[in-house]
Design an enzyme around this catalytic site. Sequence first.
Site, PDB file in Angstrom:
ATOM      1  N   THR A 144       0.831  -1.207   0.000  1.00  0.00           N
ATOM      2  CA  THR A 144       0.000   0.000   0.000  1.00  0.00           C
ATOM      3  C   THR A 144       0.863   1.252   0.000  1.00  0.00           C
ATOM      4  OG1 THR A 144      -1.800  -1.135   1.160  1.00  0.00           O
ATOM      5  CG2 THR A 144      -1.772   1.271   1.273  1.00  0.00           C
ATOM      6  N   HIS A 158       2.170   1.880  -3.440  1.00  0.00           N
ATOM      7  CA  HIS A 158       1.169   2.513  -4.303  1.00  0.00           C
ATOM      8  C   HIS A 158       1.152   4.030  -4.078  1.00  0.00           C
ATOM      9  CE1 HIS A 158      -0.670  -1.016  -6.056  1.00  0.00           C
ATOM     10  NE2 HIS A 158      -0.834  -1.564  -4.867  1.00  0.00           N
TER      11      HIS A 158
END
Length: 344
Positions: free
Chosen positions: A40, A43
């Site tokens: 995450t 990203h």
Amino acid sequence: MRALVKTAAQPGLTYTDRPDPAPGPSEAVIRVKATSLCGTDAHIYNWDAWAHSRIHPPRTIGHEMCGEVVAVGADVTLVCVGDYVAAESHLTCGACFQCRTGQAHVCKNYRILGVDLDGSFADYVVLPETVLWKTSPDIPPELACLQEPLGNAVDAALVEDLTGHTVLITGCGPTGLFAAAVARTAGAATIIATDVSDYRLSLAKQVGVDHVFNAKSDGAEAIASAILDITRGEGVDASLEMSGHPTALHHAFRSVKNGGRVTLFGIPTGPVTCDLANEVIFKGIRVHGITGRRLFSTWYRLAGLFKAGLNIRPVLTHTFPLKDFAQGFELIKSGQCGKVVLFP
């Protein structure tokens, strides 16, 4: 304090000064001892379409952490100054149907540390006392900060009993590697793993995997045949799909025996087709979708696994000072790493 902040809607992070946090009445301030990188975070660092739709700069990111409680609000009763804690990264509402029926891990209104509120890539982080997890001092910070992602693997592997079972793990990223270590500690009889990276397959052997196959060089048919040989023609009892790749997904369904189970944890990048009749229905298998960790039953379970000898150290491959974060993200991009930990 120093922190890694997404300061603008563009790739990268800024290592900069941020105000020291102060606790609200039911909050605690944690001095971060160690914090680890997650997909995450990558990203957000790369600023892809998901991050663009989800993150509103400025935001201090990071959600996998451990540290020491250094200040508490007036109403805090669950922790004290000096406690060594990790944190559940999902802050649930406590009011929706899911929260009120023991399913808070799929709360409809949850917020995520480092996404919806400032996170752990900093000297200090402030958190509600309800998400803090007192951690054994026997677990060093570089491993204690991994408990949050480790919980994903515990739930994925042990949503059903694995004792004496044959297990296939498709995808040896950090969570797949954690799942292999959990399965080994939980008494799985035989563990098989596939990945496209020989580097990560070597890590899989270090956490107790018995048979490894490179999905790129060995080929799907050869791997399927080898699994049948290993399982004497039956197929595996459980497939843990940890990659999200469509080919691996089909491989997981194909390899499980009739009446077995498939755990789905990997996130595909788009819609995936499935031969529902032949891969699921006619085989009579059970499918479990896994997101996050069960609150807080998974945390209690992983604490017990540590006491039972769970060894995740081979998965921790690199450590850096917080200011050298870019090296960690480059390693994630290359795939030549397991888990990367930063020290503020």
